[in-house]
Design a protein around this motif. Structure first.
Motif, PDB file in Angstrom:
ATOM      1  N   HIS A 139       0.838  -1.166   0.232  1.00 13.12           N
ATOM      2  CA  HIS A 139      -0.009   0.007  -0.033  1.00 13.12           C
ATOM      3  C   HIS A 139       0.902   1.495   0.034  1.00 13.12           C
ATOM      4  O   HIS A 139       2.088   1.240   0.331  1.00 13.12           O
ATOM      5  CB  HIS A 139      -0.995  -0.063   1.120  1.00 13.12           C
ATOM      6  CG  HIS A 139      -0.261   0.218   2.596  1.00 13.12           C
ATOM      7  ND1 HIS A 139      -0.124   1.463   2.954  1.00 13.12           N
ATOM      8  CD2 HIS A 139       0.306  -0.562   3.165  1.00 13.12           C
ATOM      9  CE1 HIS A 139       0.572   1.351   4.226  1.00 13.12           C
ATOM     10  NE2 HIS A 139       0.963  -0.165   4.334  1.00 13.12           N
ATOM     11  N   THR A 153      -4.583   1.551  -1.643  1.00  9.87           N
ATOM     12  CA  THR A 153      -4.518   1.673  -0.303  1.00  9.87           C
ATOM     13  C   THR A 153      -5.776   0.670   0.213  1.00  9.87           C
ATOM     14  O   THR A 153      -6.447   0.132  -0.640  1.00  9.87           O
ATOM     15  CB  THR A 153      -4.552   2.990   0.416  1.00  9.87           C
ATOM     16  OG1 THR A 153      -4.454   3.267   1.782  1.00  9.87           O
ATOM     17  CG2 THR A 153      -6.071   3.567  -0.108  1.00  9.87           C
ATOM     18  N   ASP A 172      -0.488   7.185   3.386  1.00 15.08           N
ATOM     19  CA  ASP A 172      -0.756   6.769   1.980  1.00 15.08           C
ATOM     20  C   ASP A 172      -1.249   8.051   1.206  1.00 15.08           C
ATOM     21  O   ASP A 172      -0.875   8.559   0.040  1.00 15.08           O
ATOM     22  CB  ASP A 172      -1.471   5.721   1.539  1.00 15.08           C
ATOM     23  CG  ASP A 172      -1.097   4.191   1.946  1.00 15.08           C
ATOM     24  OD1 ASP A 172       0.321   4.238   2.213  1.00 15.08           O
ATOM     25  OD2 ASP A 172      -1.792   3.344   2.085  1.00 15.08           O
TER      26      ASP A 172
END
Ligand code: SF4
Length: 188
Positions: A139, A153, A172
Protein backbone atom coordinates in the motif's frame (compact mmCIF):
# COMPACT_ATOMS: atom_id res chain seq x y z
CA UNK A 1 -17.23 9.34 -26.38
CA UNK A 2 -18.60 11.74 -23.75
CA UNK A 3 -18.82 10.21 -20.30
CA UNK A 4 -22.52 11.13 -20.03
CA UNK A 5 -23.27 9.06 -23.14
CA UNK A 6 -21.23 6.17 -21.74
CA UNK A 7 -23.15 6.41 -18.48
CA UNK A 8 -26.50 6.20 -20.26
CA UNK A 9 -25.35 3.04 -22.04
CA UNK A 10 -24.02 1.51 -18.81
CA UNK A 11 -27.26 2.15 -16.92
CA UNK A 12 -28.98 -0.31 -19.26
CA UNK A 13 -26.27 -3.00 -18.99
CA UNK A 14 -27.27 -6.65 -18.53
CA UNK A 15 -23.91 -8.27 -19.36
CA UNK A 16 -23.70 -10.28 -16.13
CA UNK A 17 -25.95 -11.82 -13.51
CA UNK A 18 -25.59 -8.90 -11.09
CA UNK A 19 -28.19 -7.05 -13.16
CA UNK A 20 -30.83 -9.41 -11.71
CA UNK A 21 -30.38 -8.29 -8.11
CA UNK A 22 -29.32 -4.63 -8.41
CA UNK A 23 -31.56 -1.68 -7.56
CA UNK A 24 -29.39 0.81 -9.47
CA UNK A 25 -26.31 0.69 -11.64
CA UNK A 26 -23.55 2.65 -9.86
CA UNK A 27 -21.64 4.06 -12.79
CA UNK A 28 -19.37 6.53 -10.97
CA UNK A 29 -19.27 10.19 -9.99
CA UNK A 30 -16.91 13.12 -9.96
CA UNK A 31 -15.17 15.50 -12.31
CA UNK A 32 -15.14 14.21 -15.92
CA UNK A 33 -11.56 15.40 -16.58
CA UNK A 34 -10.13 14.55 -13.15
CA UNK A 35 -6.39 13.92 -12.96
CA UNK A 36 -6.90 11.56 -10.02
CA UNK A 37 -9.32 8.63 -10.09
CA UNK A 38 -10.29 6.27 -7.25
CA UNK A 39 -11.47 2.73 -7.97
CA UNK A 40 -13.18 0.44 -5.48
CA UNK A 41 -14.44 -3.11 -5.92
CA UNK A 42 -18.22 -2.67 -6.13
CA UNK A 43 -21.28 -0.95 -4.67
CA UNK A 44 -22.65 -1.78 -1.22
CA UNK A 45 -26.22 -1.45 0.03
CA UNK A 46 -26.32 2.38 0.32
CA UNK A 47 -24.64 2.76 -3.07
CA UNK A 48 -27.09 0.35 -4.70
CA UNK A 49 -29.97 2.27 -3.17
CA UNK A 50 -28.74 5.72 -4.28
CA UNK A 51 -26.96 4.80 -7.52
CA UNK A 52 -23.80 6.60 -6.36
CA UNK A 53 -20.38 5.25 -5.30
CA UNK A 54 -19.05 5.45 -1.73
CA UNK A 55 -22.04 7.14 -0.10
CA UNK A 56 -22.44 4.91 2.98
CA UNK A 57 -20.30 4.92 6.13
CA UNK A 58 -17.19 3.89 4.24
CA UNK A 59 -17.83 6.69 1.75
CA UNK A 60 -18.00 9.22 4.57
CA UNK A 61 -14.65 7.96 5.83
CA UNK A 62 -13.21 8.22 2.32
CA UNK A 63 -14.48 11.82 2.12
CA UNK A 64 -12.52 12.68 5.29
CA UNK A 65 -9.29 11.36 3.77
CA UNK A 66 -9.99 13.22 0.52
CA UNK A 67 -10.68 16.47 2.37
CA UNK A 68 -7.44 16.08 4.34
CA UNK A 69 -5.46 16.54 1.12
CA UNK A 70 -7.81 19.02 -0.58
CA UNK A 71 -9.53 16.51 -2.83
CA UNK A 72 -13.26 16.05 -3.34
CA UNK A 73 -15.54 14.40 -5.83
CA UNK A 74 -17.20 17.78 -6.41
CA UNK A 75 -14.03 19.59 -7.50
CA UNK A 76 -11.11 17.40 -8.59
CA UNK A 77 -11.47 13.60 -8.48
CA UNK A 78 -13.56 10.86 -10.07
CA UNK A 79 -14.70 7.73 -8.20
CA UNK A 80 -15.82 4.43 -9.73
CA UNK A 81 -15.83 0.69 -9.06
CA UNK A 82 -14.67 -2.48 -10.82
CA UNK A 83 -18.26 -3.77 -10.96
CA UNK A 84 -21.11 -1.32 -11.33
CA UNK A 85 -23.84 -3.47 -9.74
CA UNK A 86 -23.92 -4.65 -6.11
CA UNK A 87 -22.82 -8.24 -5.48
CA UNK A 88 -25.41 -9.87 -3.16
CA UNK A 89 -24.48 -9.75 0.55
CA UNK A 90 -21.47 -7.61 -0.40
CA UNK A 91 -19.47 -10.66 -1.48
CA UNK A 92 -16.39 -10.15 -3.67
CA UNK A 93 -17.28 -9.88 -7.37
CA UNK A 94 -16.84 -13.20 -9.19
CA UNK A 95 -14.08 -13.26 -11.84
CA UNK A 96 -16.66 -13.52 -14.62
CA UNK A 97 -18.55 -10.49 -13.23
CA UNK A 98 -15.37 -8.39 -13.06
CA UNK A 99 -14.45 -9.51 -16.56
CA UNK A 100 -17.89 -8.60 -17.91
CA UNK A 101 -17.81 -5.17 -16.28
CA UNK A 102 -14.20 -4.11 -16.90
CA UNK A 103 -14.91 -2.72 -20.40
CA UNK A 104 -17.05 -0.01 -18.74
CA UNK A 105 -14.15 0.98 -16.49
CA UNK A 106 -11.72 0.93 -19.42
CA UNK A 107 -14.03 3.29 -21.32
CA UNK A 108 -14.25 5.52 -18.26
CA UNK A 109 -10.44 5.68 -18.27
CA UNK A 110 -10.47 6.61 -21.95
CA UNK A 111 -12.90 9.47 -21.27
CA UNK A 112 -11.28 10.78 -18.09
CA UNK A 113 -7.60 10.02 -18.82
CA UNK A 114 -6.43 10.20 -15.18
CA UNK A 115 -2.75 10.64 -14.40
CA UNK A 116 -3.05 8.79 -11.09
CA UNK A 117 -5.33 5.87 -10.19
CA UNK A 118 -5.81 4.93 -6.55
CA UNK A 119 -7.15 1.42 -5.98
CA UNK A 120 -9.24 1.09 -2.83
CA UNK A 121 -8.77 -2.41 -1.40
CA UNK A 122 -7.38 -5.75 -2.47
CA UNK A 123 -9.98 -6.64 -5.10
CA UNK A 124 -9.44 -3.42 -7.08
CA UNK A 125 -5.65 -3.58 -6.67
CA UNK A 126 -5.46 -7.19 -7.88
CA UNK A 127 -7.72 -6.46 -10.83
CA UNK A 128 -6.01 -3.22 -11.85
CA UNK A 129 -2.38 -3.73 -10.89
CA UNK A 130 -1.27 -7.30 -10.20
CA UNK A 131 -3.19 -10.51 -9.37
CA UNK A 132 -0.68 -11.14 -6.58
CA UNK A 133 -0.91 -7.64 -5.11
CA UNK A 134 -0.75 -7.50 -1.29
CA UNK A 135 -2.26 -4.38 0.30
CA UNK A 136 -0.47 -4.90 3.61
CA UNK A 137 2.90 -5.17 1.79
CA UNK A 138 2.56 -2.65 -1.03
CA UNK A 139 0.00 0.00 0.00
CA UNK A 140 1.10 3.56 -0.68
CA UNK A 141 3.68 2.62 -3.34
CA UNK A 142 3.35 3.98 -6.88
CA UNK A 143 3.66 1.75 -9.93
CA UNK A 144 3.72 3.02 -13.51
CA UNK A 145 1.59 1.18 -16.06
CA UNK A 146 1.20 2.38 -19.65
CA UNK A 147 1.89 5.99 -18.70
CA UNK A 148 -0.45 6.09 -15.68
CA UNK A 149 0.61 5.91 -12.04
CA UNK A 150 -1.21 3.37 -9.88
CA UNK A 151 -1.27 3.19 -6.09
CA UNK A 152 -3.40 1.12 -3.69
CA UNK A 153 -4.50 1.59 -0.13
CA UNK A 154 -6.89 -0.13 2.26
CA UNK A 155 -10.60 -0.05 1.41
CA UNK A 156 -12.46 2.33 3.76
CA UNK A 157 -14.90 -0.47 4.68
CA UNK A 158 -11.91 -2.54 5.87
CA UNK A 159 -10.75 0.48 7.90
CA UNK A 160 -14.11 0.60 9.66
CA UNK A 161 -13.54 -3.02 10.69
CA UNK A 162 -9.80 -2.60 11.48
CA UNK A 163 -9.20 1.04 12.52
CA UNK A 164 -5.63 0.10 13.43
CA UNK A 165 -4.75 0.72 9.76
CA UNK A 166 -6.02 4.32 9.72
CA UNK A 167 -2.57 5.92 10.28
CA UNK A 168 -1.17 3.84 7.40
CA UNK A 169 -3.91 5.10 5.10
CA UNK A 170 -3.31 8.66 6.20
CA UNK A 171 0.34 8.17 5.25
CA UNK A 172 -0.74 6.85 1.83
CA UNK A 173 -2.85 9.97 1.27
CA UNK A 174 0.09 12.19 2.26
CA UNK A 175 2.18 10.33 -0.36
CA UNK A 176 -0.63 10.84 -2.85
CA UNK A 177 -0.71 14.58 -2.21
CA UNK A 178 3.03 14.79 -2.79
CA UNK A 179 2.73 12.87 -6.05
CA UNK A 180 -0.13 15.10 -7.23
CA UNK A 181 1.93 18.22 -6.64
CA UNK A 182 4.74 16.65 -8.69
CA UNK A 183 2.82 15.50 -11.76
CA UNK A 184 -0.68 17.01 -11.89
CA UNK A 185 -1.24 20.43 -13.38
CA UNK A 186 -4.80 21.34 -12.42
CA UNK A 187 -5.77 19.36 -9.32
CA UNK A 188 -5.17 22.12 -6.77
S1 SF4 B 1 -22.01 -5.51 -12.99
FE1 SF4 B 1 -21.30 -4.46 -14.83
S2 SF4 B 1 -21.39 -6.01 -16.47
FE2 SF4 B 1 -22.68 -6.75 -14.76
S3 SF4 B 1 -24.73 -5.99 -15.29
FE3 SF4 B 1 -23.79 -4.48 -13.91
S4 SF4 B 1 -22.90 -2.96 -15.31
FE4 SF4 B 1 -23.30 -4.81 -16.51
Amino acid sequence: MEIDVLQQQCLACRRCGLCETRTNVVFGMGVPDAEVMFVGEGPGASEDEQGLPFVGRSGQLLNHYLEAIDLSRETNVYIANIVKCRPPQNRDPLPEESQACMPWLRQQFQCIRPKIVVCLGRVAAQQMMDPGFSISRDHGKFFEKQGTLFMATYHPAALLRYPVNKPAVFGDFVNLREKITQICEHTY
